[in-house]
Design a protein around this motif. Structure first.
Motif, PDB file in Angstrom:
ATOM      1  N   GLY A  20     -10.562  71.440 -98.479  1.00 43.67           N
ATOM      2  CA  GLY A  20      -9.387  71.204 -99.311  1.00 43.67           C
ATOM      3  C   GLY A  20      -9.623  70.039-100.247  1.00 43.67           C
ATOM      4  N   PRO A  21      -9.225  70.198-101.522  1.00 44.97           N
ATOM      5  CA  PRO A  21      -9.358  69.060-102.432  1.00 44.97           C
ATOM      6  C   PRO A  21      -8.436  67.927-101.987  1.00 44.97           C
ATOM      7  CG  PRO A  21      -8.155  70.861-103.483  1.00 44.97           C
ATOM      8  CD  PRO A  21      -8.626  71.367-102.159  1.00 44.97           C
ATOM      9  N   MET A  22      -8.876  66.717-102.176  1.00 43.50           N
ATOM     10  CA  MET A  22      -8.054  65.550-101.829  1.00 43.50           C
ATOM     11  C   MET A  22      -8.181  64.555-102.966  1.00 43.50           C
ATOM     12  SD  MET A  22      -9.079  65.116 -97.820  1.00 43.50           S
ATOM     13  CE  MET A  22     -10.766  65.664 -97.894  1.00 43.50           C
ATOM     14  N   ILE A  71     -13.004  71.978-108.775  1.00 49.25           N
ATOM     15  CA  ILE A  71     -12.326  70.745-109.203  1.00 49.25           C
ATOM     16  C   ILE A  71     -10.827  71.044-109.268  1.00 49.25           C
ATOM     17  CG2 ILE A  71     -12.018  69.062-111.072  1.00 49.25           C
ATOM     18  CD1 ILE A  71     -14.956  68.995-111.415  1.00 49.25           C
ATOM     19  N   ASN A  72     -10.056  70.120-108.687  1.00 45.72           N
ATOM     20  CA  ASN A  72      -8.615  70.333-108.521  1.00 45.72           C
ATOM     21  C   ASN A  72      -7.789  69.367-109.364  1.00 45.72           C
ATOM     22  OD1 ASN A  72      -6.094  69.211-106.734  1.00 45.72           O
ATOM     23  ND2 ASN A  72      -6.312  71.408-106.469  1.00 45.72           N
ATOM     24  N   LEU A  73      -6.765  69.906-110.025  1.00 44.23           N
ATOM     25  CA  LEU A  73      -5.843  69.077-110.825  1.00 44.23           C
ATOM     26  C   LEU A  73      -4.397  69.392-110.454  1.00 44.23           C
ATOM     27  CD1 LEU A  73      -7.457  69.473-114.385  1.00 44.23           C
ATOM     28  CD2 LEU A  73      -7.727  67.541-112.813  1.00 44.23           C
ATOM     29  N   GLY A 221      -3.441  74.751 -93.889  1.00 38.55           N
ATOM     30  CA  GLY A 221      -2.402  74.105 -93.097  1.00 38.55           C
ATOM     31  C   GLY A 221      -2.643  74.265 -91.611  1.00 38.55           C
ATOM     32  N   GLY A 222      -3.087  73.195 -90.977  1.00 44.05           N
ATOM     33  CA  GLY A 222      -3.204  73.202 -89.515  1.00 44.05           C
ATOM     34  C   GLY A 222      -4.467  73.844 -88.972  1.00 44.05           C
ATOM     35  N   ILE A 223      -5.408  74.210 -89.855  1.00 43.74           N
ATOM     36  CA  ILE A 223      -6.645  74.827 -89.356  1.00 43.74           C
ATOM     37  C   ILE A 223      -7.697  73.730 -89.203  1.00 43.74           C
ATOM     38  CG2 ILE A 223      -8.453  76.546 -89.804  1.00 43.74           C
ATOM     39  CD1 ILE A 223      -6.374  78.012 -91.593  1.00 43.74           C
ATOM     40  N   VAL A 240     -10.182  80.350 -95.637  1.00 51.31           N
ATOM     41  CA  VAL A 240      -9.353  79.248 -95.128  1.00 51.31           C
ATOM     42  C   VAL A 240      -9.701  77.977 -95.883  1.00 51.31           C
ATOM     43  CG1 VAL A 240      -9.133  80.196 -92.800  1.00 51.31           C
ATOM     44  CG2 VAL A 240     -11.063  78.679 -93.341  1.00 51.31           C
ATOM     45  N   GLN A 241      -8.762  77.043 -95.886  1.00 47.69           N
ATOM     46  CA  GLN A 241      -8.995  75.738 -96.513  1.00 47.69           C
ATOM     47  C   GLN A 241      -8.580  74.661 -95.514  1.00 47.69           C
ATOM     48  OE1 GLN A 241      -8.286  74.942-100.769  1.00 47.69           O
ATOM     49  NE2 GLN A 241      -6.585  73.653-100.168  1.00 47.69           N
ATOM     50  N   LEU A 242      -9.529  73.776 -95.184  1.00 45.79           N
ATOM     51  CA  LEU A 242      -9.257  72.700 -94.228  1.00 45.79           C
ATOM     52  C   LEU A 242      -9.232  71.367 -94.969  1.00 45.79           C
ATOM     53  CD1 LEU A 242     -10.686  75.067 -92.575  1.00 45.79           C
ATOM     54  CD2 LEU A 242     -11.479  73.301 -91.019  1.00 45.79           C
ATOM     55  N   GLY A 243      -8.186  70.588 -94.721  1.00 46.21           N
ATOM     56  CA  GLY A 243      -8.099  69.278 -95.356  1.00 46.21           C
ATOM     57  C   GLY A 243      -8.353  68.161 -94.359  1.00 46.21           C
ATOM     58  N   THR A 244      -7.423  68.000 -93.412  1.00 48.94           N
ATOM     59  CA  THR A 244      -7.491  66.878 -92.470  1.00 48.94           C
ATOM     60  C   THR A 244      -8.829  66.820 -91.724  1.00 48.94           C
ATOM     61  OG1 THR A 244      -5.099  66.997 -92.226  1.00 48.94           O
ATOM     62  CG2 THR A 244      -6.285  65.800 -90.520  1.00 48.94           C
ATOM     63  N   ALA A 245      -9.322  67.968 -91.269  1.00 49.12           N
ATOM     64  CA  ALA A 245     -10.570  67.974 -90.481  1.00 49.12           C
ATOM     65  C   ALA A 245     -11.739  67.429 -91.304  1.00 49.12           C
ATOM     66  CB  ALA A 245     -10.875  69.383 -89.985  1.00 49.12           C
TER      67      ALA A 245
HETATM   68  C1  LIG Z   1      -5.321  62.954 -98.114  1.00 49.89           C
HETATM   69  C2  LIG Z   1      -5.061  64.326 -98.670  1.00 49.89           C
HETATM   70  C3  LIG Z   1      -5.022  64.484-100.038  1.00 49.89           C
HETATM   71  C4  LIG Z   1      -4.799  65.754-100.590  1.00 49.89           C
HETATM   72  N1  LIG Z   1      -4.799  65.887-101.953  1.00 49.89           N
HETATM   73  C5  LIG Z   1      -4.702  67.141-102.495  1.00 49.89           C
HETATM   74  C6  LIG Z   1      -4.824  67.326-103.908  1.00 49.89           C
HETATM   75  O1  LIG Z   1      -4.971  66.379-104.691  1.00 49.89           O
HETATM   76  N2  LIG Z   1      -4.764  68.598-104.374  1.00 49.89           N
HETATM   77  C7  LIG Z   1      -4.589  69.699-103.544  1.00 49.89           C
HETATM   78  O2  LIG Z   1      -4.564  70.830-104.023  1.00 49.89           O
HETATM   79  N3  LIG Z   1      -4.464  69.533-102.208  1.00 49.89           N
HETATM   80  C8  LIG Z   1      -4.524  68.295-101.670  1.00 49.89           C
HETATM   81  N4  LIG Z   1      -4.431  68.146-100.309  1.00 49.89           N
HETATM   82  C9  LIG Z   1      -4.233  69.338 -99.443  1.00 49.89           C
HETATM   83  C10 LIG Z   1      -5.576  69.852 -98.902  1.00 49.89           C
HETATM   84  O3  LIG Z   1      -6.420  70.266 -99.931  1.00 49.89           O
HETATM   85  C11 LIG Z   1      -5.388  71.020 -97.908  1.00 49.89           C
HETATM   86  O4  LIG Z   1      -4.797  72.130 -98.521  1.00 49.89           O
HETATM   87  C12 LIG Z   1      -4.549  70.606 -96.705  1.00 49.89           C
HETATM   88  O5  LIG Z   1      -4.970  69.360 -96.223  1.00 49.89           O
HETATM   89  C13 LIG Z   1      -4.695  71.647 -95.600  1.00 49.89           C
HETATM   90  O6  LIG Z   1      -3.960  71.307 -94.463  1.00 49.89           O
HETATM   91  P1  LIG Z   1      -4.602  70.509 -93.202  1.00 49.89           P
HETATM   92  O7  LIG Z   1      -4.634  69.093 -93.617  1.00 49.89           O
HETATM   93  O8  LIG Z   1      -3.646  70.771 -92.108  1.00 49.89           O
HETATM   94  O9  LIG Z   1      -5.980  71.064 -92.967  1.00 49.89           O
HETATM   95  C14 LIG Z   1      -4.610  66.880 -99.736  1.00 49.89           C
HETATM   96  C15 LIG Z   1      -4.646  66.698 -98.345  1.00 49.89           C
HETATM   97  C16 LIG Z   1      -4.871  65.440 -97.806  1.00 49.89           C
HETATM   98  C17 LIG Z   1      -4.920  65.312 -96.305  1.00 49.89           C
END
Ligand SMILES: Cc1cc2nc3c(=O)[nH]c(=O)nc-3n(C[C@H](O)[C@H](O)[C@H](O)COP(=O)(O)O)c2cc1C
Length: 356
Positions: A20-22, A71-73, A221-223, A240-245
């Motif tokens: 997941g982009p952050m 790249i995410n905007l 979300g939650g994976i 799937v898209q993982l962010g937190t992990a």
């Molecule tokens: C610190 C943080 C920053 C994030 N920033 C963005 C962002 O700039 N753009 C975006 O599309 N998603 C953003 N996300 C969402 C993640 O890309 C992803 O979809 C989400 O974390 C998935 O859920 P999970 O955290 O339960 O795995 C962010 C998530 C976190 C945790």
């Protein structure tokens, strides 16, 4: 084979696993490259960067991988209410936060509502860079931008928190849709209804989209592990898209204290609050998210972020973790990987053991 899906074919990747982009300092070329080089899709959140900074970041990305990346905007990166937000109201809202600033011994910052949107200029450099994927949240880019992306061969991926938003993205002919469940960490990127009226859990959202949408779906979300991936794919997700992990791995730019908190074994209950940035986001509950009730008017985004920025710096310096927004998805109690490569390898191997 489980790993051959509409998304892997569309994006030219080997595994339907996206990082997941952050935004703001969390994204790094190293994290993106770990995921892309392992056959998934690495991402870079660039919504706060100037066009020049995006070009710089892209140089490090291109030095780290020759695989597809995203790249995410943020389509809407400044709240519409900001332009005419009265200065006396800014001063009044600042006072709500004074006790926290006093506690850390720092002054309230001077703030001005003159913050222009960066989105259009960021898109211009994106078209120079030509990443394989351009993902966006908080809205739908204009038809001209989507058309130009198509002409340049850049795949477009939009974020949806409700079926309505997914239908609007499909109407705009984006290439793929991220179904962003209520569990997800970070901001809640709703753009049709208010975020607090768009709280659909991932299981429901996936089934709703699957029934009505033809565009490939990416579940977020939650994976955090292979079982989560298998569940999402079983419910019809194409990836799937993982962010937190990924955020807690060594390769991410998250502050070491943030990673420490999520690995600490504490309960780390999460909540959604707009009190830290001006937009609803999921984070570990803290004194500010608990102390500023939901009904309280806060500054428009991103002015509220600018108000809280010096507080965050001081709280980190004074180790006052109770006043910091540690972004996190709900599923944060069994995170175990410190290394993004190891996380990827385990996800790939174990998902392959669970589903064929
Ligand atoms: C610190 C943080 C920053 C994030 N920033 C963005 C962002 O700039 N753009 C975006 O599309 N998603 C953003 N996300 C969402 C993640 O890309 C992803 O979809 C989400 O974390 C998935 O859920 P999970 O955290 O339960 O795995 C962010 C998530 C976190 C945790």
């Amino acid at each position: 084979m489980w790993n051959s899906t509409k998304i892997t074919q569309l994006l030219g990747i080997k595994y339907p696993i996206l990082q997941g982009p952050m935004g703001v300092g969390y994204s790094t070329a190293a994290l993106l490259a770990s995921v892309s080089n392992a056959g998934g899709l690495g991402s870079y959140g660039a919504y706060t960067l100037t066009p020049e900074e995006i070009l710089e970041a892209d140089k490090s990305i291109k030095a780290a991988t020759n695989k597809p990346y995203n790249i995410n905007l943020w389509v809407n990166d400044v709240d519409k209410t900001l332009a005419n937000f009265p200065q006396e109201k800014i001063e009044k809202i600042k006072q709500i936060y004074k006790p926290y600033f006093d506690e850390l011994g720092i002054p309230l910052p001077d703030l001005s509502s003159d913050i222009p949107s960066k989105f259009e200029k960021q898109v211009e450099v994106l078209f120079e860079i030509k990443p394989a994927v351009f993902s966006f949240i908080f809205g739908i880019p204009s038809q001209e931008i989507l058309k130009e992306s198509r002409r340049l061969g850049i795949k477009t991926v939009g974020g949806a928190t409700t079926l309505e938003e997914a239908l609007a993205l499909e109407d705009a002919q984006v290439d793929a849709i991220v179904a962003s469940g209520f569990e997800a960490g970070g901001h809640r990127p709703s753009f049709l209804r208010p975020a607090q009226d768009s709280f659909t859990g991932l299981f429901t959202l996936l089934q709703q989209l699957k029934a009505k949408i033809k565009t490939p779906i990416i579940a977020a979300g939650g994976i955090t592990d292979a079982k989560g991936i298998a569940a999402a794919l079983t419910l019809g997700a194409d990836a799937v898209q993982l962010g937190t992990a990924f955020m807690v791995t060594d390769q991410s730019g998250a502050h070491p204290i943030h990673k420490e908190v999520l690995f600490s074994g504490a309960l780390n209950h999460t909540t959604v609050s707009k009190s830290l940035t001006g937009r609803m986001g999921r984070m570990v509950s803290n004194r500010i998210s608990e102390g500023v009730p939901f009904e309280t008017e806060v500054l428009p985004f991103p002015l509220q972020t600018k108000l809280i920025a010096p507080l965050r710096v001081a709280a980190l310096a004074q180790n006052r973790t109770d006043m910091i927004s540690f972004w996190s998805g709900q599923n944060n109690n069994s995170l175990k990987h410190h290394d993004a490569d190891e996380l990827m390898q385990e996800l790939i191997k174990e998902t392959g053991n669970l589903i064929k």
